[in-house]
Scaffold this active site. Structure first.
Site, short mmCIF file in Angstrom:
data_model
loop_
_atom_site.label_atom_id
_atom_site.label_comp_id
_atom_site.label_asym_id
_atom_site.label_seq_id
_atom_site.Cartn_x
_atom_site.Cartn_y
_atom_site.Cartn_z
N ARG A 3 73.16 5.23 28.54
CA ARG A 3 72.73 5.18 29.94
C ARG A 3 71.25 5.44 30.11
O ARG A 3 70.73 5.37 31.21
CB ARG A 3 73.55 6.20 30.75
CG ARG A 3 75.02 5.90 30.77
CD ARG A 3 75.84 7.09 31.25
NE ARG A 3 75.79 7.31 32.68
CZ ARG A 3 76.53 6.68 33.57
NH1 ARG A 3 77.39 5.76 33.19
NH2 ARG A 3 76.45 6.97 34.86
N ARG B 251 69.29 1.57 35.29
CA ARG B 251 70.67 1.08 35.35
C ARG B 251 70.73 -0.06 36.38
O ARG B 251 70.78 0.19 37.59
CB ARG B 251 71.61 2.21 35.71
CG ARG B 251 71.29 3.45 34.89
CD ARG B 251 72.44 4.23 34.42
NE ARG B 251 71.93 5.40 33.74
CZ ARG B 251 72.17 6.66 34.11
NH1 ARG B 251 72.97 6.91 35.13
NH2 ARG B 251 71.66 7.66 33.44
N ASP C 255 78.43 12.56 20.68
CA ASP C 255 79.11 11.76 21.70
C ASP C 255 78.48 10.39 21.77
O ASP C 255 77.55 10.08 21.04
CB ASP C 255 79.11 12.45 23.08
CG ASP C 255 77.79 12.38 23.83
OD1 ASP C 255 76.92 11.53 23.54
OD2 ASP C 255 77.62 13.20 24.75
N HIS D 298 73.34 9.62 25.46
CA HIS D 298 73.74 9.66 26.86
C HIS D 298 74.71 8.51 27.19
O HIS D 298 74.71 7.97 28.29
CB HIS D 298 72.49 9.55 27.75
CG HIS D 298 72.52 10.42 28.98
ND1 HIS D 298 71.87 11.62 29.08
CD2 HIS D 298 73.14 10.23 30.18
CE1 HIS D 298 72.06 12.13 30.28
NE2 HIS D 298 72.84 11.31 30.97
C1 FNR Z 1 77.05 11.07 32.08
N1 FNR Z 1 76.30 11.79 31.16
C2 FNR Z 1 75.63 12.92 31.57
N2 FNR Z 1 75.02 13.72 30.65
C3 FNR Z 1 74.41 14.86 31.00
O1 FNR Z 1 73.88 15.58 30.15
N3 FNR Z 1 74.41 15.24 32.34
C4 FNR Z 1 74.96 14.48 33.31
O2 FNR Z 1 74.95 14.84 34.49
C5 FNR Z 1 75.59 13.27 32.93
N4 FNR Z 1 76.19 12.48 33.87
C6 FNR Z 1 76.98 11.41 33.45
C7 FNR Z 1 77.72 10.71 34.40
C8 FNR Z 1 78.57 9.69 33.99
C9 FNR Z 1 79.38 8.95 35.03
C10 FNR Z 1 78.65 9.36 32.62
C11 FNR Z 1 79.58 8.28 32.15
C12 FNR Z 1 77.90 10.03 31.69
C13 FNR Z 1 76.38 11.47 29.72
C14 FNR Z 1 77.56 12.20 29.08
O3 FNR Z 1 77.37 13.58 29.04
C15 FNR Z 1 77.76 11.73 27.63
O4 FNR Z 1 76.59 11.89 26.90
C16 FNR Z 1 78.23 10.28 27.56
O5 FNR Z 1 79.12 9.97 28.60
C17 FNR Z 1 78.90 10.03 26.22
O6 FNR Z 1 79.29 8.72 26.07
P1 FNR Z 1 80.77 8.18 26.37
O7 FNR Z 1 81.75 9.18 25.82
O8 FNR Z 1 80.86 8.06 27.85
O9 FNR Z 1 80.79 6.86 25.68
#
Ligand code: FNR
Length: 415
Positions: free
Chosen positions: A286, A172, A314, A283
């Site tokens: 990300r 990131r 998601d 994710h």
């Molecule tokens: C996440 N995501 C995430 N997933 C997971 O399995 N464990 C985690 O700790 C995190 N932490 C996390 C922090 C932040 C700030 C974000 C934005 C996302 C991913 C999350 O579960 C999910 O897969 C995505 O956010 C889905 O996409 P959208 O709805 O944000 O577009």
């Protein structure tokens, strides 16, 4: 508008909440939430994939009371939404995890607590009466890992969600540039950002720096400045494989979902292992930049596993109509990450509730306009898409669930 919480009265959409969050949060924090990996190709594609799907409405159906009650991995839910797990949320708002979980409970939908949450498994279970799921990152320390699983079971979490797409932290670049790292270290830039965002700074000063409460004593060496994603990746077991998953299946007594599935063959193999649900996700863009958008991956996975287990999707959900599109492409429900967190960042529990309410109301409206009285039984013929359609689904009815939920807003002071 107070210095602490923007006025939410004019908010119409998740985009509006995102704008408020962007204004309230220091840039480093906002970009940590909003951003994705590397060139953010997958981040952009997630949204584009939902936008590409076109619906062909039906007419002259009775849509006076759209039925959005659904069943998610054997759990009745008042609406086909789940809150996705998110770590580090307290950077956005004090007790943001609890705010979002209470918002989910108020709307009668499940909330998923992250391994990397800033609220412990037990503190969350004590604070919120709702359907709680726990998301596990598989850690190198097997004993610690087992303890997390056992703690979630003991605290009454109904579903374990194992995230398998963080074999290493995604690159990131915004976080690298902004110095968002563990341990959190103050730079001149952060001090300047704090000074220009007094409401946020005051709240942080009163509540202290966020702590990864589930991970106390487990965050690896403290001597390097790693981004949050990289630090988490350092603690994770990148050797975790199908055998490990089979052992986890034996250990966890409740429902088990796997999050981060994008390939139909993996989905098939998971079904044969007795997994209760597939969570299609990249994710939120990300992790692997260049990964297929979740909405594009969904039809092939649906075709591969048929109706054998339910699917959640998601990554990119920002409108209620996205849930209807996802249903027609084969999912039982959609999960939301950033949409809920933008809400909490803009206005704590009130903002998170508003985010979920917007999505639910938009879904109801989309169903009316698409001539679809039942979310669960939305016809496959509703979608005109560049992607393959999902295979024919069994038709289910959940009439008994409709009365299970009281959606009246709770009379609790938002945190
Ligand atoms: C996440 N995501 C995430 N997933 C997971 O399995 N464990 C985690 O700790 C995190 N932490 C996390 C922090 C932040 C700030 C974000 C934005 C996302 C991913 C999350 O579960 C999910 O897969 C995505 O956010 C889905 O996409 P959208 O709805 O944000 O577009």
């Amino acid at each position: 508008m107070s210095a602490f919480a923007p006025n939410l009265d004019k908010v119409l959409s998740i985009r509006d909440l995102r704008d408020l969050a962007r204004r309230r949060l220091p840039r480093s924090v906002f970009e940590f939430i909003d951003g994705g990996a590397e060139d953010e190709l997958t981040l952009a594609e997630n949204r584009a994939a939902f936008e590409r799907v076109r619906l062909i409405p039906r007419i002259l159906t009775d849509v006076s009371a759209p039925d959005i009650v659904t069943d998610i991995v054997g759990t009745p839910s008042a609406a086909p939404f789940v809150v996705a797990p998110m770590g580090s949320c307290m950077l956005a708002w004090p007790e943001a995890d609890i705010c979002i979980a209470r918002a989910a409970a108020a709307h009668g939908i499940p909330y998923t607590l992250s391994t990397m949450s800033t609220t412990s498994i037990e503190r969350m279970a004590n604070a919120v009466q709702g359907n709680l799921w726990f998301q596990l990152y598989v850690l190198k320390d097997r004993d610690f890992n087992n303890q997390l699983v056992d703690r979630a079971a003991a605290a009454g979490y109904s579903t374990l969600v194992v995230a398998v797409d963080l074999q290493a932290g995604g690159k990131r670049e915004r976080d690298l540039r902004n110095g968002v790292s563990i341990p959190l270290r103050m730079t001149i830039r952060h001090l300047w950002e704090g000074a220009t965002h007094p409401g946020w700074s005051w709240q942080l000063a009163r509540n202290g720096l966020p702590d990864f409460e589930n991970m106390r004593g487990m965050m690896g060496s403290n001597d390097a400045n790693l981004t949050i994603a990289a630090r988490v990746g350092e603690s994770l077991d990148a050797s975790f494989n199908w055998d490990g998953l089979a052992r986890l299946r034996e250990r966890w007594p409740g429902k088990l979902m796997i999050k981060g599935v994008l390939h139909p063959e993996d989905a098939q193999r998971l079904v044969s292992l007795g997994i209760d649900g597939i969570w299609v996700s990249n994710h939120g863009g990300r992790q692997l930049d260049g990964a297929v958008a979740s909405a594009d991956a969904l039809p092939a996975i649906a075709a591969a596993i048929g109706n054998r287990v339910p699917m959640i999707i998601d990554s990119g959900v920002r409108r209620g109509v996205d849930a209807l599109k996802a249903r027609v492409l084969g999912a039982s429900a959609v999960a939301v990450g950033r949409a809920a967190l933008y809400g909490a960042a803009a206005g704590g529990e009130k903002g998170a509730r508003l985010a979920l309410q917007i999505l639910i109301e938009e879904l109801r409206l989309a169903m009316k306009l698409a001539g679809t009285p039942s979310f669960y039984n939305a016809p496959e013929t509703l979608v005109l898409s560049q992607t393959t359609r999902a295979p024919a689904r069994q038709q289910h009815q959940y009439p008994q669930l409709a009365s299970t939920f009281d959606l009246a807003p709770e009379k609790r002071t938002p945190c």
